[in-house]
Design a protein around this motif. Structure first.
Motif, short mmCIF file in Angstrom:
data_model
loop_
_atom_site.label_atom_id
_atom_site.label_comp_id
_atom_site.label_asym_id
_atom_site.label_seq_id
_atom_site.Cartn_x
_atom_site.Cartn_y
_atom_site.Cartn_z
N GLU A 334 0.80 -1.22 0.00
CA GLU A 334 0.00 0.00 0.00
C GLU A 334 0.84 1.28 0.00
N ILE A 335 2.16 1.17 0.00
CA ILE A 335 3.01 2.34 0.10
C ILE A 335 2.95 3.17 -1.18
N LEU A 336 2.65 4.46 -1.04
CA LEU A 336 2.66 5.39 -2.17
C LEU A 336 3.86 6.33 -2.10
N LEU A 337 4.40 6.52 -0.90
CA LEU A 337 5.60 7.33 -0.73
C LEU A 337 6.33 6.85 0.50
N PRO A 338 7.64 6.57 0.40
CA PRO A 338 8.40 6.14 1.57
C PRO A 338 8.58 7.30 2.53
N PRO A 339 9.16 7.07 3.72
CA PRO A 339 9.39 8.17 4.65
C PRO A 339 10.09 9.34 3.96
N ALA A 340 9.43 10.50 4.03
CA ALA A 340 9.87 11.69 3.31
C ALA A 340 9.34 12.91 4.05
N PRO A 341 9.71 14.12 3.66
CA PRO A 341 9.15 15.30 4.32
C PRO A 341 7.62 15.31 4.26
N VAL A 342 7.01 15.86 5.32
CA VAL A 342 5.55 15.88 5.38
C VAL A 342 4.97 16.60 4.17
N ALA A 343 5.59 17.68 3.75
CA ALA A 343 5.07 18.43 2.60
C ALA A 343 5.03 17.56 1.35
N ASP A 344 6.04 16.70 1.16
CA ASP A 344 6.05 15.82 -0.01
C ASP A 344 4.97 14.76 0.11
N ALA A 345 4.77 14.22 1.33
CA ALA A 345 3.72 13.22 1.52
C ALA A 345 2.35 13.81 1.24
N VAL A 346 2.11 15.05 1.71
CA VAL A 346 0.83 15.71 1.44
C VAL A 346 0.68 15.98 -0.05
N SER A 347 1.75 16.37 -0.71
CA SER A 347 1.71 16.66 -2.15
C SER A 347 1.36 15.41 -2.94
N VAL A 348 1.99 14.29 -2.61
CA VAL A 348 1.70 13.04 -3.32
C VAL A 348 0.27 12.58 -3.05
N GLY A 349 -0.17 12.65 -1.77
CA GLY A 349 -1.54 12.26 -1.46
C GLY A 349 -2.54 13.13 -2.18
N SER A 350 -2.27 14.42 -2.29
CA SER A 350 -3.17 15.33 -3.00
C SER A 350 -3.22 15.01 -4.49
N ALA A 351 -2.06 14.65 -5.06
CA ALA A 351 -2.02 14.31 -6.48
C ALA A 351 -2.80 13.03 -6.75
N VAL A 352 -2.69 12.07 -5.84
CA VAL A 352 -3.41 10.80 -6.01
C VAL A 352 -4.92 11.02 -5.90
N LEU A 353 -5.34 11.83 -4.92
CA LEU A 353 -6.77 12.11 -4.73
C LEU A 353 -7.29 13.14 -5.72
N GLU A 354 -6.36 13.85 -6.36
CA GLU A 354 -6.71 14.94 -7.28
C GLU A 354 -7.38 16.10 -6.54
N THR A 355 -7.17 16.19 -5.25
CA THR A 355 -7.59 17.32 -4.43
C THR A 355 -6.78 17.28 -3.14
N GLY A 356 -6.34 18.46 -2.69
CA GLY A 356 -5.54 18.49 -1.47
C GLY A 356 -6.32 18.81 -0.23
N ALA A 357 -7.59 19.19 -0.37
CA ALA A 357 -8.37 19.63 0.78
C ALA A 357 -8.48 18.58 1.88
N PRO A 358 -8.73 17.30 1.59
CA PRO A 358 -8.86 16.32 2.68
C PRO A 358 -7.62 16.19 3.55
N LEU A 359 -6.45 16.53 3.01
CA LEU A 359 -5.21 16.37 3.76
C LEU A 359 -4.73 17.66 4.41
N THR A 360 -5.36 18.76 4.08
CA THR A 360 -4.91 20.05 4.62
C THR A 360 -6.00 20.80 5.38
#
Length: 509
Positions: A334-360
């Motif tokens: 289930e890994i989409l991004l390995p341990p990385a800066p929080v900003a990068d994790a939020v960016s990848v999650g937002s790109a996958v969801l195609e919206t960043g609102a749920p994570l921010t």
């Protein structure tokens, strides 16, 4: 929900030829099985050596090796597979013959792995998921021993992504139509020591060593290195002993975690095809390629273990059907991004969801009664453990300075309780049910409301006394249960109804 791969009556399928896996697996299965049996073989050898009969120990070791190799080769002989217009079928077993099948129209994920021996022989292992999230992988259909080219072609075929001429999953370039969402940044290696995966490695090595000692009837007190360390620790004060052990263990965990990070995530790349399918490729010695259909992705999760969070790191995980979960982020699919800066994790999650609102988006805070509950539970546990520790100190006659340890435990427990309360939160944003909880591992999950198939409301005796309840969203994806803890009963029901209107209407009447 899609049905898992299951046993079928092969006589009802079209009469297509059954195929064997690659005969090169005859060089792999025995090596893998011998590795698993190595502790038993070594224990038998040492037991014979300790009894003075070296020949007996050698014979037992060779006997175990022979039996293991015979069963390993028999595994290849008794395994067949075929692909019909409707199914992928796998037949295996000698005494108990079983045929399992995965309907082609229900394939949701394809996981292609190749460890060092596989890659040396040009082979790969294909695990086909059918939409059921299973912690032990029992519902996956596994073809272990396909050629690398055939494995890559089969993955594309099953997910309707034909990419002609892809030579292997490790060396294939980004195909036309693929968009790269993330690639490993060497700077992320600084987060590796804080993942604590090395602690798991240490426990595994300790278990293997314990098994060898037990089966070989070895007296560790007679071993030179152990005796030297024990004598050195006996001469030092207790505080120095504790510090030395702590530094040694911390150093080992940090180094092992860093090595594990490199092995697991070298070559990491996350891409998305125009059709919506996500592809994750990673691994150094064992390469792994996981493909996830977009329509089976129901959300993402940001995971922030305490130490990783302290240095500003996080993981991004997929909440999807058909993935094997519960094995840890380094080994799970289930890994989409390995341990990385929080900003990068939020960016990848937002790109996958195609919206960043749920994570921010800001979250709704929980009642103050939830904080009191966490403090009470933390104090109860810390007092119980501290009391037992003080009793042990007095009975054993240890240094009375250790009697202050329970006070430290209470302070840490209360701090964690406050942090756990601050982590609590929930919201409904852009069609996603968002929840956050945890302190040792803080998780923020964004779950698509249309993936929620039911709600559970549960209250313990102590929750009822505080007027609290836990709302649990059930889904076919990820861990299948996502809890929002310690809401008031009224707020829980209203929130659930707002997320999935009509599902809890009888409770609102």
């Amino acid at each position: 929900m899609s049905a898992p791969a299951q046993a079928v009556d092969a006589t009802t399928q079209p009469q297509l030829d059954w195929k064997r896996l690659s005969p090169r697996m005859l060089l792999i299965h025995p090596v893998i099985e011998l590795g698993k049996a190595l502790p038993a073989m070594l224990g038998a050898f040492l037991a014979g050596h300790g009894s003075g009969d070296d020949a007996s120990g050698s014979r037992w070791s060779l006997g175990i090796a022979g039996v293991v190799m015979a069963f390993a080769m028999l595994r290849w002989v008794t395994t067949r597979y075929r692909i019909t217009p409707e199914q992928v079928q796998l037949r295996h077993g000698l005494i108990r013959r079983q045929t399992r099948a995965a309907p082609l129209d229900r394939v949701r994920t394809v996981d292609v792995t190749a460890h060092l021996l596989h890659r040396a022989l040009g082979l790969a292992r294909v695990s086909i998921g059918t939409g059921t999230s299973d912690r032990k992988g029992r519902h996956a259909l596994v073809l272990d021993g396909l050629g690398a080219e055939r494995a890559a072609a089969l993955r594309s075929e099953l997910l309707h992504r034909a990419v002609p001429g892809a030579p292997s999953m490790r060396s294939a370039p980004i195909a036309p139509g693929d968009t790269e969402l993330a690639r490993l940044d060497p700077g992320w290696l600084r987060f590796a020591p804080f993942t604590l995966t090395g602690a798991v490695t240490g426990l595994a090595l300790l278990g293997v060593g314990w098994r060898i000692v037990g089966e070989g009837r070895i007296d560790v007190q007679r071993l030179g290195p152990y005796r030297a360390v024990a004598e050195r620790l006996a001469r030092w004060p207790l505080a120095v002993d504790v510090l030395a052990v702590f530094v040694t263990v911390t150093g080992f965990v940090a180094v092992a975690s860093t090595v594990g990070y490199v092995l697991s995530f070298s070559g990491f790349r996350l891409t998305r095809h125009d059709g919506g399918t996500l592809h994750v490729t990673r691994g150094l010695l064992t390469s792994r390629a996981t493909s996830i259909e977009r329509r089976r992705l129901h959300g993402v999760e940001l995971s922030e273990p305490l130490l990783l969070r302290a240095v500003g790191g996080a993981r991004c995980l997929a909440v999807a059907t058909g993935l094997r979960v519960g094995r840890g982020a380094e080994r799970g699919g289930e890994i989409l991004l390995p341990p990385a800066p929080v900003a990068d994790a939020v960016s990848v999650g937002s790109a996958v969801l195609e919206t960043g609102a749920p994570l921010t988006a800001p979250l709704v805070r929980h009642p103050s009664a939830a904080r009191r509950r966490r403090i009470a539970r933390a104090l109860a546990g810390a007092v119980a453990v501290g009391g037992a520790f003080d009793a042990a100190v007095l009975l054993a006659g240890w240094d009375t300075a250790l009697l202050s340890v329970p006070g430290v435990l209470v302070t840490i427990a209360v701090a964690l309780a406050h942090d756990r309360y601050r982590s609590l939160g929930h919201a409904f944003v852009h069609g996603y049910v968002v929840s956050r909880f945890g302190s040792i591992v803080r998780r923020r999950t964004a779950l698509a409301a249309d993936g929620v198939i039911g709600w559970n409301l549960r209250s313990t005796f102590f929750q009822r006394r505080l007027g609290l309840t836990t709302l649990v969203a059930t889904t076919a994806a990820g861990r299948q249960k996502y809890a929002i803890a310690d809401l008031s009963a009224t707020d829980a029901v209203r929130f659930a109804d707002a997320c999935v209107p009509g599902l809890l209407e009888p409770f609102l009447t």
